[in-house]
Design a protein around this motif. Structure first.
Motif, PDB file in Angstrom:
ATOM      1  N   ARG A   1       0.904  -1.151   0.106  1.00 24.07           N
ATOM      2  CA  ARG A   1       0.163   0.295   0.462  1.00 24.07           C
ATOM      3  C   ARG A   1       0.525   1.346  -0.492  1.00 24.07           C
ATOM      4  O   ARG A   1       1.947   1.036   0.712  1.00 24.07           O
ATOM      5  CB  ARG A   1      -0.968  -0.126   0.855  1.00 24.07           C
ATOM      6  CG  ARG A   1      -2.384   1.376   1.542  1.00 24.07           C
ATOM      7  CD  ARG A   1      -2.960   1.255   1.905  1.00 24.07           C
ATOM      8  NE  ARG A   1      -3.768   1.918   2.877  1.00 24.07           N
ATOM      9  CZ  ARG A   1      -5.639   2.075   1.334  1.00 24.07           C
ATOM     10  NH1 ARG A   1      -4.899   0.943   0.732  1.00 24.07           N
ATOM     11  NH2 ARG A   1      -6.024   2.681   1.532  1.00 24.07           N
ATOM     12  N   LEU A   2       0.265   2.237  -0.798  1.00 20.63           N
ATOM     13  CA  LEU A   2       1.292   4.026  -0.664  1.00 20.63           C
ATOM     14  C   LEU A   2       0.341   4.288  -0.396  1.00 20.63           C
ATOM     15  O   LEU A   2      -0.840   4.513  -0.168  1.00 20.63           O
ATOM     16  CB  LEU A   2       1.810   4.132  -2.874  1.00 20.63           C
ATOM     17  CG  LEU A   2       2.124   2.924  -3.008  1.00 20.63           C
ATOM     18  CD1 LEU A   2       2.022   3.416  -4.173  1.00 20.63           C
ATOM     19  CD2 LEU A   2       3.528   2.797  -1.961  1.00 20.63           C
ATOM     20  N   CYS A   3       0.500   5.765  -0.022  1.00 23.62           N
ATOM     21  CA  CYS A   3       0.297   6.724   0.716  1.00 23.62           C
ATOM     22  C   CYS A   3       0.558   7.989   0.015  1.00 23.62           C
ATOM     23  O   CYS A   3       1.193   8.209  -1.145  1.00 23.62           O
ATOM     24  CB  CYS A   3       0.595   6.830   2.296  1.00 23.62           C
ATOM     25  SG  CYS A   3       2.360   7.959   2.336  1.00 23.62           S
ATOM     26  N   ILE A   4      -1.050   8.839   0.269  1.00 25.87           N
ATOM     27  CA  ILE A   4      -0.644  10.315  -0.669  1.00 25.87           C
ATOM     28  C   ILE A   4       0.890  10.664  -0.542  1.00 25.87           C
ATOM     29  O   ILE A   4       0.683  11.445  -1.514  1.00 25.87           O
ATOM     30  CB  ILE A   4      -1.848  11.865  -0.071  1.00 25.87           C
ATOM     31  CG1 ILE A   4      -3.575  10.915  -0.521  1.00 25.87           C
ATOM     32  CG2 ILE A   4      -1.038  12.741  -0.517  1.00 25.87           C
ATOM     33  CD1 ILE A   4      -4.102  11.019   0.604  1.00 25.87           C
ATOM     34  N   GLU A   5       1.341  10.826   0.542  1.00 24.12           N
ATOM     35  CA  GLU A   5       2.798  11.829   0.291  1.00 24.12           C
ATOM     36  C   GLU A   5       4.288  10.692  -0.626  1.00 24.12           C
ATOM     37  O   GLU A   5       4.831  11.275  -1.218  1.00 24.12           O
ATOM     38  CB  GLU A   5       3.571  11.334   2.225  1.00 24.12           C
ATOM     39  CG  GLU A   5       2.276  12.436   3.170  1.00 24.12           C
ATOM     40  CD  GLU A   5       0.882  11.999   3.261  1.00 24.12           C
ATOM     41  OE1 GLU A   5      -0.020  12.738   3.530  1.00 24.12           O
ATOM     42  OE2 GLU A   5       0.886  10.777   2.898  1.00 24.12           O
ATOM     43  N   ASP A   6       3.433   9.621  -0.772  1.00 25.17           N
ATOM     44  CA  ASP A   6       5.061   8.828  -1.164  1.00 25.17           C
ATOM     45  C   ASP A   6       4.686   9.747  -3.000  1.00 25.17           C
ATOM     46  O   ASP A   6       5.352  10.049  -3.684  1.00 25.17           O
ATOM     47  CB  ASP A   6       3.894   7.661  -1.365  1.00 25.17           C
ATOM     48  CG  ASP A   6       4.652   6.858  -0.248  1.00 25.17           C
ATOM     49  OD1 ASP A   6       5.508   7.159   0.226  1.00 25.17           O
ATOM     50  OD2 ASP A   6       3.979   5.765  -0.392  1.00 25.17           O
ATOM     51  N   ILE A   7       3.028  10.075  -3.324  1.00 26.22           N
ATOM     52  CA  ILE A   7       2.810  10.278  -4.712  1.00 26.22           C
ATOM     53  C   ILE A   7       3.542  12.207  -5.175  1.00 26.22           C
ATOM     54  O   ILE A   7       4.091  12.255  -4.918  1.00 26.22           O
ATOM     55  CB  ILE A   7       1.118  10.331  -5.135  1.00 26.22           C
ATOM     56  CG1 ILE A   7       1.206   8.852  -4.524  1.00 26.22           C
ATOM     57  CG2 ILE A   7       1.321  10.904  -6.276  1.00 26.22           C
ATOM     58  CD1 ILE A   7       1.508   7.957  -5.724  1.00 26.22           C
ATOM     59  N   VAL A   8       2.734  12.628  -3.982  1.00 29.02           N
ATOM     60  CA  VAL A   8       3.440  13.843  -3.557  1.00 29.02           C
ATOM     61  C   VAL A   8       5.147  14.035  -3.268  1.00 29.02           C
ATOM     62  O   VAL A   8       5.358  14.905  -4.461  1.00 29.02           O
ATOM     63  CB  VAL A   8       2.884  14.593  -2.609  1.00 29.02           C
ATOM     64  CG1 VAL A   8       3.778  15.690  -2.364  1.00 29.02           C
ATOM     65  CG2 VAL A   8       0.947  14.608  -2.763  1.00 29.02           C
ATOM     66  N   GLU A   9       5.376  13.533  -2.768  1.00 27.51           N
ATOM     67  CA  GLU A   9       7.097  13.356  -2.950  1.00 27.51           C
ATOM     68  C   GLU A   9       7.423  12.654  -4.424  1.00 27.51           C
ATOM     69  O   GLU A   9       8.696  13.660  -4.959  1.00 27.51           O
ATOM     70  CB  GLU A   9       7.651  12.738  -2.054  1.00 27.51           C
ATOM     71  CG  GLU A   9       7.613  12.823  -0.424  1.00 27.51           C
ATOM     72  CD  GLU A   9       8.228  11.907   0.498  1.00 27.51           C
ATOM     73  OE1 GLU A   9       9.255  12.163   0.316  1.00 27.51           O
ATOM     74  OE2 GLU A   9       7.580  12.221   1.457  1.00 27.51           O
ATOM     75  N   ILE A  10       7.368  11.815  -5.339  1.00 29.37           N
ATOM     76  CA  ILE A  10       7.406  11.913  -6.798  1.00 29.37           C
ATOM     77  C   ILE A  10       7.258  13.214  -7.052  1.00 29.37           C
ATOM     78  O   ILE A  10       8.149  13.513  -8.383  1.00 29.37           O
ATOM     79  CB  ILE A  10       7.185  10.308  -7.115  1.00 29.37           C
ATOM     80  CG1 ILE A  10       7.850  10.016  -6.542  1.00 29.37           C
ATOM     81  CG2 ILE A  10       7.342  10.190  -8.515  1.00 29.37           C
ATOM     82  CD1 ILE A  10       7.130   8.037  -6.904  1.00 29.37           C
ATOM     83  N   ALA A  11       5.953  13.404  -7.625  1.00 25.96           N
ATOM     84  CA  ALA A  11       5.661  14.779  -7.965  1.00 25.96           C
ATOM     85  C   ALA A  11       6.614  16.323  -8.215  1.00 25.96           C
ATOM     86  O   ALA A  11       6.878  16.742  -8.731  1.00 25.96           O
ATOM     87  CB  ALA A  11       4.353  15.221  -7.529  1.00 25.96           C
ATOM     88  N   LYS A  12       6.894  16.396  -6.516  1.00 24.93           N
ATOM     89  CA  LYS A  12       7.961  17.419  -6.485  1.00 24.93           C
ATOM     90  C   LYS A  12       9.406  16.553  -6.310  1.00 24.93           C
ATOM     91  O   LYS A  12      10.616  17.545  -6.065  1.00 24.93           O
ATOM     92  CB  LYS A  12       7.633  17.183  -4.976  1.00 24.93           C
ATOM     93  CG  LYS A  12       6.246  18.394  -4.267  1.00 24.93           C
ATOM     94  CD  LYS A  12       6.512  18.636  -3.334  1.00 24.93           C
ATOM     95  CE  LYS A  12       5.116  18.999  -3.196  1.00 24.93           C
ATOM     96  NZ  LYS A  12       5.003  19.537  -1.146  1.00 24.93           N
ATOM     97  N   ALA A  13       9.566  15.772  -7.081  1.00 29.19           N
ATOM     98  CA  ALA A  13      10.619  15.351  -7.359  1.00 29.19           C
ATOM     99  C   ALA A  13      11.990  15.157  -6.266  1.00 29.19           C
ATOM    100  O   ALA A  13      12.664  15.582  -5.877  1.00 29.19           O
ATOM    101  CB  ALA A  13      11.216  16.084  -7.779  1.00 29.19           C
TER     102      ALA A  13
END
Length: 518
Positions: free
Chosen positions: A19-31
Motif C-alpha cells: 500500500r502507498l500513501c498520498i505523501e509517496d505520490i506528492v514526494e515523487i511529484a515534487k522530485a
C-alpha cells in the motif's frame, strides 16, 4: 550548501503490491523521492503471470475485451488475429485529442506514479517491461506533455492517459528540462528503447483513474497545509483586532465533539492567551469570522481523514477493465475505471477550501475597516502625519482578495452531478472526477491567493496593534510567524505595489515554508 555531487540520495518509493500513501505520490511529484520498482522475484512473477495468462488465452482463440475486440461500444467487433498487435497503438492514437493547458511537471510525475501503482497490483495483464518503462521515464524526468482537458472520468482518464501511452512508445512530445522535445528524440538520447505494447497494455495504461487520483493527491497535500495556515492567520487576525481568545476555550469546545474542529481550537489556544475574563471594555463576543473560525476550518479538518481514505483506496486499486485474475484464470469485466469516489472527494474538498477563502475575506473586511478593527487605522495604512491623507494602505488588496474569493466560491458547483452520456451510450453514466479535481486545484490556487493577501494583512495588523499599544506582545508562535513574514515583506508604511510581495508569499505557501502546528 551541498553541491549537486554531494546531495543525499532521494528516498525510494517502492512499487509492488503493498500500500502507498498520498505523501509517496506528492514526494515523487515534487522530485523529492524517486520511484523504485520492486525487484522481488515473487512480485515480478505475479506480474508476469497475468501477461502469460493473456498470451495463453490468445493462443487458445479466447475472446478478450480490448484484445480481440474493439473498444467500448465497439466490443461487438471482432479483431482479426493478424491485427491484434496493432490494436493498442490505435487506442492511444485516436485518443490523442486533448486540449487545454498542459499538466505541470509535478502533476505529470504524479500521474505517472499513480498509474504505475495501479498496474503494479498485478491485475492488469501487463508486462514487467511496461512498468520498467514508466520508471525509466520518471528517472530520466522525461514527462509526457499531457493536455488537461478531455476526460469524463469513466472509462477512466482515457484521453489524457493516451499521452502517457504514446510517450512510452516514443510518440508525441515530452517535457525535458522545461523544453518540449519529440518523444522519439528524447528517448533515443536517454538510451531508452521505445516500448512496443503487448495486447491489453494500451487499455491497461489508459483505462483507469490515474489522472484524477494524482491531482487529488496533490490537492489533499495543499488543503491539509491550508487548514493549518488559515488557523495561524486567524490567530493573528484575532490579536490584531484585540479579540477575545476565550472563544477558543477547551471546555467550550469539549461540548461539541467534532475532533477536527477541536484540533483547530487547540491550535488557536497555542497561539493566543485564553483568559476567561474580558478586559479593557472588550466586546463580549467577536464577530463570526473570528469567533466561529474553528467551526469553519474544522469542517475541512474533519473531512480530511475521509478524503485521505477515498484517495488512498483509489491509489491502491487496480482500476482498469477487464481485470485479469491470473490465479483463478479468469477475465473479469467490470467498471473499476469509474472515478466516483475521487469525484465526490474533490467536490467536497473544493467546497470546504472555498469556505476558507470566504472566512479570510470576511476577516480582512473587519481588519481594514476602522469601524470594526478596534482602533487601527483605516485600510491598515501605516502612514502617519500629513502623508496619511494620500496613503490608502490595503484598500485595493481587499478588493482583489474579494475577487479571488468570489471566483473560488463560484467554482464550488459539484462537477460530479454533470454526468453525460458518451460513446454511443456505452459510457452513459460517467464520474466527471477529473473535472472535479481540476476545479479543486483551481479553488486551492485562488484560496492560496487570498491567504497571501491575508498574510500581508495580518502582518500589518499585528504590527499596527503593537505600535498602538507597545505594552502588549503576541505569544511566541505569533512572534515567530511575524519574524518569518518580516524577512520576506516589509510593513506598508507608504503605498507600494504589492504584487511582488504576493507572488513571493504564494511561493512560500506552495513550498509549505512555515512550520506551523505539530
Amino acid at each position: 550548501m551541498q553541491s549537486a555531487e554531494h546531495k543525499p540520495p532521494l528516498r525510494a518509493v517502492r512499487f509492488d503490491q503493498s500500500r502507498l500513501c498520498i505523501e509517496d505520490i506528492v514526494e515523487i511529484a515534487k522530485a523529492s523521492a524517486r520511484a523504485n520498482l520492486s525487484a522481488a522475484p515473487e512480485f515480478r512473477a505475479a506480474i508476469t503471470r497475468g501477461a502469460d495468462f493473456l498470451d495463453r488465452l490468445l493462443r487458445e482463440d479466447g475472446t478478450i475485451y480490448g484484445v480481440t475486440t474493439g473498444y467500448g461500444d465497439s466490443c461487438t467487433v471482432t479483431v482479426p488475429a493478424e491485427l491484434i498487435a496493432e490494436l493498442p497503438h490505435h487506442l492511444y492514437t485516436y485518443h490523442g485529442c486533448g486540449l487545454g493547458e498542459y499538466f505541470t511537471p509535478a502533476q505529470t510525475r504524479a500521474v505517472m506514479a499513480v498509474r504505475l501503482a495501479s498496474l503494479s497490483k498485478g491485475f492488469s495483464g501487463v508486462s514487467v517491461a511496461l512498468l520498467e518503462q514508466i520508471v525509466a521515464l520518471l528517472d530520466a524526468d522525461l514527462l509526457p506533455l499531457i493536455p488537461s482537458e478531455g476526460s469524463v472520468g469513466a472509462s477512466g482518464d482515457l484521453t489524457p492517459l493516451s499521452y502517457l501511452a504514446a510517450a512510452l512508445c516514443g510518440e508525441r512530445e515530452v517535457l525535458r528540462a522545461g523544453q518540449q522535445v519529440p518523444a522519439a528524440q528524447a528517448l533515443r538520447e536517454a538510451g531508452i528503447t521505445p516500448l512496443r505494447l503487448r495486447p491489453k497494455e494500451g487499455l491497461a495504461i489508459m483505462n483507469g483513474t490515474a489522472v484524477m487520483t494524482a491531482l487529488a493527491c496533490l490537492a489533499y497535500d495543499r488543503a491539509a497545509y491550508l487548514t493549518q495556515l488559515t488557523t495561524r492567520i486567524t490567530a493573528m487576525a484575532s490579536f490584531a483586532l484585540d479579540g477575545n481568545a476565550h472563544h477558543f476555550d477547551e471546555t467550550l469546545f469539549s461540548v461539541k465533539p467534532h475532533p477536527g474542529m477541536q484540533t483547530v481550537a487547540s491550535w488557536l489556544r497555542q497561539d493566543l492567551p485564553c483568559e476567561q475574563l474580558e478586559r479593557n471594555g472588550k466586546r463580549l463576543q467577536d464577530r463570526y469570522s473570528i469567533r466561529c473560525a474553528p467551526h469553519v476550518i474544522g469542517v475541512l479538518a474533519d473531512a480530511l481523514p475521509f478524503f485521505r481514505q477515498s484517495i488512498e483506496n483509489e491509489l491502491n486499486s487496480a482500476n482498469d477493465n477487464p481485470i485479469i485474475d491470473a490465479e483463478g484464470e479468469r477475465v473479469l469485466h467490470g467498471g473499476h475505471f469509474y472515478g466516483g469516489h475521487i469525484a465526490f472527494a474533490m467536490d467536497g474538498m473544493k467546497n470546504a477550501v472555498a469556505n476558507l477563502a470566504d472566512l479570510l475575506d470576511r476577516q480582512m473586511a473587519l481588519l481594514v475597516d476602522s469601524r470594526y478593527n478596534h482602533g487601527l487605522p483605516a485600510n491598515l495604512s501605516g502612514a502617519e502625519g500629513p502623508r496619511a491623507a494620500i496613503n490608502h494602505g490595503l484598500k485595493a488588496l481587499q478588493i482583489s482578495a474579494s475577487a479571488w474569493t468570489a471566483e473560488a466560491l463560484k467554482l464550488t458547483m459539484p462537477a460530479s452531478v454533470f454526468s453525460r452520456s458518451t460513446e454511443c451510450h456505452n459510457q452513459d453514466k460517467v464520474s466527471m472526477g477529473t473535472i472535479a479535481a481540476r476545479d479543486c486545484l483551481r479553488v486551492l490556487e485562488l484560496t492560496e491567493q487570498v491567504v497571501a493577501a491575508l498574510l500581508i494583512t495580518v502582518r500589518q495588523g499585528v504590527w499596527l496593534r503593537c505600535r498602538l499599544n507597545p505594552s502588549i506582545a503576541p505569544e511566541a508562535p505569533l512572534q515567530q510567524m511575524m519574524q518569518a513574514l518580516s524577512e520576506d515583506i516589509a510593513a506598508v508604511e507608504e503605498d507600494r505595489r504589492l504584487e511582488p510581495d504576493l507572488r513571493l508569499l504564494l511561493e512560500r505557501i506552495r513550498q509549505q515554508a512555515w512550520s506551523l502546528y505539530a
